[in-house]
Motif scaffolding. Sequence first.
Motif, PDB file in Angstrom:
ATOM      1  N   ILE A   1       0.717  -1.000  -0.398  1.00 10.38           N
ATOM      2  CA  ILE A   1       0.395  -0.383   0.468  1.00 10.38           C
ATOM      3  C   ILE A   1       0.972   1.185  -0.395  1.00 10.38           C
ATOM      4  N   GLY A   2       1.959   0.963   1.083  1.00 12.30           N
ATOM      5  CA  GLY A   2       2.414   2.567   0.859  1.00 12.30           C
ATOM      6  C   GLY A   2       2.833   2.681  -0.555  1.00 12.30           C
ATOM      7  N   GLY A   3       3.906   1.238  -1.004  1.00 13.40           N
ATOM      8  CA  GLY A   3       4.372   1.846  -2.893  1.00 13.40           C
ATOM      9  C   GLY A   3       3.028   1.926  -3.800  1.00 13.40           C
ATOM     10  N   MET A   4       1.821   1.955  -3.469  1.00 11.95           N
ATOM     11  CA  MET A   4       0.934   2.801  -4.150  1.00 11.95           C
ATOM     12  C   MET A   4       0.404   3.615  -4.254  1.00 11.95           C
ATOM     13  N   PHE A   5       0.317   4.382  -3.017  1.00  8.90           N
ATOM     14  CA  PHE A   5       0.572   5.688  -2.333  1.00  8.90           C
ATOM     15  C   PHE A   5       1.907   6.285  -3.300  1.00  8.90           C
ATOM     16  N   ILE A   6       2.836   6.078  -3.378  1.00  6.25           N
ATOM     17  CA  ILE A   6       4.383   6.603  -4.242  1.00  6.25           C
ATOM     18  C   ILE A   6       3.965   6.863  -5.429  1.00  6.25           C
ATOM     19  N   ALA A   7       3.008   5.211  -6.085  1.00  5.09           N
ATOM     20  CA  ALA A   7       2.902   5.665  -7.501  1.00  5.09           C
ATOM     21  C   ALA A   7       1.492   6.413  -7.897  1.00  5.09           C
ATOM     22  N   GLY A   8       1.000   7.155  -6.925  1.00  2.85           N
ATOM     23  CA  GLY A   8       0.043   7.569  -7.435  1.00  2.85           C
ATOM     24  C   GLY A   8       0.167   9.424  -7.442  1.00  2.85           C
ATOM     25  N   ILE A   9       1.276   9.555  -6.828  1.00  4.55           N
ATOM     26  CA  ILE A   9       1.605  10.770  -6.993  1.00  4.55           C
ATOM     27  C   ILE A   9       2.018  11.525  -8.325  1.00  4.55           C
ATOM     28  N   VAL A  10       2.412  10.856  -9.563  1.00  5.52           N
ATOM     29  CA  VAL A  10       2.981  11.519 -10.224  1.00  5.52           C
ATOM     30  C   VAL A  10       2.344  11.411 -11.089  1.00  5.52           C
ATOM     31  N   PRO A  11       0.866  10.384 -11.377  1.00  5.93           N
ATOM     32  CA  PRO A  11       0.324  10.395 -12.090  1.00  5.93           C
ATOM     33  C   PRO A  11      -1.192  11.916 -11.825  1.00  5.93           C
ATOM     34  N   GLY A  12      -1.471  11.544  -9.727  1.00  9.24           N
ATOM     35  CA  GLY A  12      -1.862  12.776  -9.945  1.00  9.24           C
ATOM     36  C   GLY A  12      -1.275  13.651 -10.104  1.00  9.24           C
ATOM     37  N   LEU A  13      -0.169  14.193 -10.358  1.00 13.62           N
ATOM     38  CA  LEU A  13       0.192  15.583 -10.767  1.00 13.62           C
ATOM     39  C   LEU A  13      -0.083  16.436 -12.282  1.00 13.62           C
ATOM     40  N   MET A  14      -0.426  14.789 -12.926  1.00 12.66           N
ATOM     41  CA  MET A  14      -0.422  14.657 -14.265  1.00 12.66           C
ATOM     42  C   MET A  14      -1.615  15.276 -14.123  1.00 12.66           C
TER      43      MET A  14
END
Lengths: 330, 442, 187
Positions: free
Chosen positions: B174-187
Amino acid sequence: QQTITVNIGSSHPEANIWVYAMKNTFQPEVNRILAENGNAYQVNWVENYAGTLYKFTDTREAVMDGIVDVGMVGTVWEGANMPLQNVTYFTPFATEDHRMIIEIFDELSESLPELKNSWAENGMVHLSSLITDSYDIYATFPVNTMADLQNRKLNAPGTSANWLRETGATPVDGALTTYYTNIQTGVTEGTLSFASGILPTRVYEVAPELTRVGIGSMYFGGLAANKDFFDGLPEPVQQAFREAAGATSIAHGDYVGDLAARALDEMQAAGLTIHQLPDEEKTKWVTGLPNIVEPWLEQTGEDGKTVLKAYFNALRERGVTPLRNWDDGL
Amino acid sequence: MTTLAFGFVLIGLLVLLVLLGMQIAYALFGVAFIGIWLIRENIGLAFRMLELTAYSGIADYLFATIPLFVLMGLLVSVSNVGRDTFEVAEELLRRMVCGLGVATVAANTIFAAVTGVSIASAAVFTRVAVPEMTRHGYRPAFSAGTVAGSSVLGMLIPPSLLLIIYGVLAEVSIGGMFIAGIVPGLMLAGGFVAMLIVLTMVFPGVVLTDPEGARTRRLDRDFRPMPLDRMILKLIPIILLVVLVLGGLYTGFFTPTEAGGVGAFGALVVALSRRSLDRHKLWQVMKQTGVISVSILLLLIAASFYSRMLAIAGLPNAIAGLVTGSGFGPLGFLFFYAVIILLMGMILDSTSILLIMVPIAAPIAQGMGIDLMHFGIVTVIAVEIGLLTPPFGISVFTVHNTLNDPDVSVEQIFAATLPFIAVMLIVLITVALLPATVTVFL
Amino acid sequence: MSEETSAEYESGFVPSFSEAPLGAVLGSFAAAMSAVGTAAIGALMLLIVADVIGRNFLDLPITGVSEIAARTVVAIVFLQVPAAILQRRLTRADFLIRRIERASPATVAGIEAICCLAGAVIFALVLWASWPKFTQSWSTAEFFGVQGVWTIPTWPFRGITVLGAAIAVLAALYRAGMESRSIGDLR
Ligand code: NA
Ligand code: NA
């Protein structure tokens, strides 16, 4: 020829250690035996693996209520309704030989009225025993002495929390699915777990130090059939189920054994270091534990005493010397 | 009729009942009960599955975070932290085309770092941004659409309930998923900003009631800028909350599931310290939390019952067979999967879609060599589009309910979110084609 | 209209006793249950914070938080659901309904009444299915947790499901009655 529809299912996916042999041994074996006996009966399997029908908290009710006819039942989650089956979790440091646990519980679930009736009272027929391989410590640090456990936070859900009593370590709740994140983020510094379970979770990436403690292999639950369903089966089909269950027990033991061995190899290749807790330290741990079987004996009464004695006798008959005689004074 | 065909009939019946305005939870429960009863020809079984689902279908620590994230959102709202964030963004973006729209997106992006559910963002910024935008000549429906559209950021930028649920279902960190979401979120946030600016320049009439007035205001040089210290003062609470939630998460003080509880408590402390909360008001906020939560949670129980019925009908196996047999490559599969999720998103809530689809699709994806984190982000973006698509778009409903303005209809808000959906589709395709957008920080 | 606004003062959906005795009793009961559910949300927050603090600073984690939270969230639903029904807060897609309402309000009231009846039937099914498990959990003293570490009886939680479903049936029936009465008024 008669076709019988059997709903088979589990809360866990097919690759899971407790489910693997259901799909890959039990079903094909039943088919094979029925075919060999002249194809008078044929089974139409309706598969509901991987928790599509119910969650892990409901494995007993799912089989009992006939949501599936045959299913994996985790008695480890049934402390209230099937406490007798949890005897191994309250008597740790007994044996690391998981095949022996399967053999003992296949036998006792049939021969010991207390265990057999407990399955029957819950509307089920026990077919084959499910177990874990031995529990060890996967952590960010090696454990060379008991002092290394002081003030450490370890994932130890459910009954396994008991095993950390008086060790100075703090048990933190969790499940196989949460260990990785918990350790990675520092919520915990390791976990009590077993090799075959830990491999798919990749916990070794964040907890690269394995200390082999040998807390022991545990009886986890059983492959069971709904009682009304089973009693309603034609005699030859019942017989086929029983025979297939025997094969399932062996396949389950082999699968867990192979997987645990492969897990250790793969994890070491991925950077896991293996340590061994010295025997004298292990003795300190075992003797330092409070009498954790006491509350279980209070809950289960005479039946519990019978089951514990039978279990420990079966261990000793097979040449095992449990590190602590939890059955003392019974 | 085969069981599978009957399963499709039951899906049709569900859609019909939902369109007719039946409470969605009732429709799910009812159709599923009848389905299990008839497929297995056993009404007793339908009762037992109903009991099991009602008692333990959502009995999970994960779902306990829903009311807590909602509570946090409402507390942040009453303590005016959302308003302050928005005001600072507004101040800084004063000279920009569609400045207030961009400010809404910016404030939502920051707010997303403390909340894990989109409806919290939607509720907060409806109160804060819509009146302000309307006052400055933006069309009310467009303003509401902007709030609904940008609220989806709440579940892509960590912490996020959807990422937590995906992580549990697919058994990835889940921690990894959170990091994975950052760039797409900013995009996504960047895409929204670009879209707002272009839209305002090309079709000012769609955005503004009075384009000329807005232009004059934007170029007005006589305004008194907000002093820097005031700006910082306004930002301190939200920064503290972000530090508390994200900082606590990544230093190991608490787990992603605990973030909701800790964040709500932090928001409570902020609200109390700002003296924006007396006992009466706190109780009102708590009551509102209960009301909002129960409608989501009951829906989740019903959806879980419904998905079990579909499993009995053999639908998951059939879909898996269909995909495996179709000879799709990884990209074809990803595309097909996203389309199914988009269709489901029109009629189901996000959590139910995850519960139904991820257990079926994740093993297939893994078998095709697709990274499960990448797959998860694609899933979550596709699912989030469903928050905005009619007939069942929960973010739009939340904005509509919170706004409670008879002149702004649900249809108008749905229409106003269309450009946001377009941006999300573009980001979805980009992320699907470029796994690096997800894995860059992993 | 003015009476209705004054009646709404307390909890928003409880009519005055003199006006509608049944609705008043039902509404007050639902409001009380909802208040307990609301308090449970606050308690949940405090429990989690206490566990985080205890674990990190005092080496004293609270055992069983995840199971307790899991059971509490179900309890919250069934405590709140009767009030949610009376307040008409359950999620629905109403775009078609609002179209029809312009043409024929009576038709909409009819549809509403049918939906409410459907709700009553559904909660009756939940009640019927859950009752045996409730009595069983009482007579067998069923618990969750770990023997010797911590245990909590399940009957209060199963009881909340039963009570919530029962009151939800009454609430849905009451709303169905209100809607069907309004059909006549709207014609
Ligand atoms: Na977020
Ligand atoms: Na939608």
